[in-house]
Design a protein around this motif. Structure first.
Motif, short mmCIF file in Angstrom:
data_model
loop_
_atom_site.label_atom_id
_atom_site.label_comp_id
_atom_site.label_asym_id
_atom_site.label_seq_id
_atom_site.Cartn_x
_atom_site.Cartn_y
_atom_site.Cartn_z
N ALA A 41 0.85 -1.18 0.00
CA ALA A 41 0.00 0.00 0.00
C ALA A 41 0.89 1.24 0.00
N PRO A 42 0.36 2.39 -0.43
CA PRO A 42 1.18 3.61 -0.47
C PRO A 42 1.70 4.05 0.90
N GLU A 43 0.91 3.82 1.96
CA GLU A 43 1.35 4.19 3.30
C GLU A 43 1.15 3.00 4.22
N MET A 44 2.24 2.59 4.86
CA MET A 44 2.19 1.46 5.79
C MET A 44 3.08 1.76 6.99
N VAL A 45 2.78 1.08 8.08
CA VAL A 45 3.61 1.13 9.28
C VAL A 45 4.09 -0.29 9.55
N PHE A 46 5.39 -0.43 9.80
CA PHE A 46 5.98 -1.73 10.11
C PHE A 46 6.47 -1.69 11.56
N ARG A 47 6.14 -2.74 12.31
CA ARG A 47 6.51 -2.83 13.72
C ARG A 47 7.38 -4.07 13.92
N LEU A 48 8.48 -3.90 14.65
CA LEU A 48 9.36 -5.00 14.95
C LEU A 48 9.25 -5.32 16.43
N TYR A 49 9.01 -6.61 16.71
CA TYR A 49 8.89 -7.08 18.09
C TYR A 49 10.06 -8.00 18.40
N LYS A 50 10.61 -7.82 19.59
CA LYS A 50 11.61 -8.73 20.13
C LYS A 50 10.89 -9.47 21.25
N GLY A 51 10.56 -10.74 20.98
CA GLY A 51 9.67 -11.45 21.89
C GLY A 51 8.29 -10.83 21.78
N SER A 52 7.75 -10.34 22.88
CA SER A 52 6.44 -9.69 22.86
C SER A 52 6.55 -8.17 22.98
N GLU A 53 7.79 -7.66 23.06
CA GLU A 53 8.01 -6.22 23.24
C GLU A 53 8.26 -5.53 21.90
N GLU A 54 7.49 -4.49 21.62
CA GLU A 54 7.71 -3.71 20.41
C GLU A 54 8.96 -2.86 20.61
N ILE A 55 9.95 -3.02 19.71
CA ILE A 55 11.20 -2.28 19.87
C ILE A 55 11.39 -1.20 18.81
N PHE A 56 10.70 -1.31 17.69
CA PHE A 56 10.85 -0.32 16.62
C PHE A 56 9.59 -0.26 15.80
N PHE A 57 9.33 0.90 15.26
CA PHE A 57 8.36 0.96 14.17
C PHE A 57 8.80 2.02 13.20
N ILE A 58 8.37 1.85 11.97
CA ILE A 58 8.75 2.77 10.91
C ILE A 58 7.57 2.95 9.97
N SER A 59 7.37 4.18 9.52
CA SER A 59 6.35 4.42 8.51
C SER A 59 7.03 4.46 7.16
N VAL A 60 6.27 4.35 6.08
CA VAL A 60 6.89 4.30 4.75
C VAL A 60 7.58 5.60 4.37
N ASN A 61 7.30 6.69 5.09
CA ASN A 61 8.02 7.93 4.78
C ASN A 61 9.34 8.00 5.56
#
Length: 173
Positions: A41-61
Motif C-alpha cells: 500500500a502507499p502508506e504502511m507502518v511496520f513494527r518490529l517485536y523482540k519477543g512480545s516487546e515492540e522495539i521499533f516501528f517505521i512508517s513508509v516515509n
C-alpha cells in the motif's frame, strides 16, 4: 547464558508445534536481516517485536521512532524489485538473541488494515566466529557431475568388456 537457554527452549517448543521460523546464527557485532511483510500500500507502518516487546516501528516515509533505548542499531530496507521489506539489525550483541516478529499495517488508503502475514525469525548471536553450515556451499557442481559421469562411463565400459570376455571364454571352451 540464560538468554541462550531460553531461546533453545523456545526453538524446541516451536519445533514440536511444527511452526519453526527461520533461525539465523550470527557472529557478535555483525548484521542480521529480519524479514517483514511485502509493501502493498502507499502508506504502511511496520513494527518490529523482540519477543512480545515492540522495539521499533517505521512508517513508509522513513520516520523512525525507537520504542526502546536498549534496542540495537537498525535500518529498514525495501526491495524495489519485489517490494520485499526487512529490518536490518546492525552491531548485534548477545542480548540481541531472541525471536523477532515483524507486523505491518496499511494506513492509506483507508480503512486501516493489519497485514495477516507476520514473518518471524529466530536470531542466535554467538560470541565466537560463526562457521559455515556446509563445506561444499560454494563448490562448482559441474566438476562433481563430470567426475560422476566419467566414473559411470568407466564402470559401464569395464562391465561390457568383462561380459564380452566372459562370453568369449564360454564359446571357446
Amino acid at each position: 547464558s540464560l538468554v541462550y537457554w531460553k531461546m533453545l527452549l523456545l526453538v524446541c517448543l516451536l519445533y514440536t508445534a511444527g511452526n519453526l521460523p527461520p533461525v539465523h546464527h550470527v557472529a557478535l557485532n555483525s548484521s542480521v536481516t529480519v524479514p517483514c511483510p511485502v509493501l502493498s500500500a502507499p502508506e504502511m507502518v511496520f513494527r518490529l517485536y523482540k519477543g512480545s516487546e515492540e522495539i521499533f516501528f517505521i512508517s513508509v516515509n522513513n520516520t523512525i521512532i525507537s520504542k526502546n533505548d536498549n534496542s540495537p542499531r537498525m535500518d529498514f530496507t525495501v526491495n524495489v524489485a519485489d517490494n520485499g521489506t526487512s529490518f536490518i539489525l546492525d552491531g548485534v550483541t548477545i542480548n540481541t538473541t531472541a525471536l523477532y516478529t515483524c507486523e505491518a499495517e496499511r494506513i492509506f488508503p483507508p480503512p486501516f488494515q493489519q497485514v495477516e502475514h507476520k514473518p518471524q525469525t529466530i536470531v542466535f548471536v554467538e560470541e565466537r566466529r560463526v562457521k559455515q553450515h556446509s563445506v561444499c556451499q560454494d563448490v562448482n557442481h559441474l566438476v562433481f557431475w563430470v567426475v560422476l559421469g566419467a566414473m559411470a562411463i568407466y564402470g559401464l565400459l569395464t562391465t561390457c568388456i568383462v561380459f564380452i570376455l566372459r562370453v568369449n571364454n564360454y564359446i571357446y571352451i
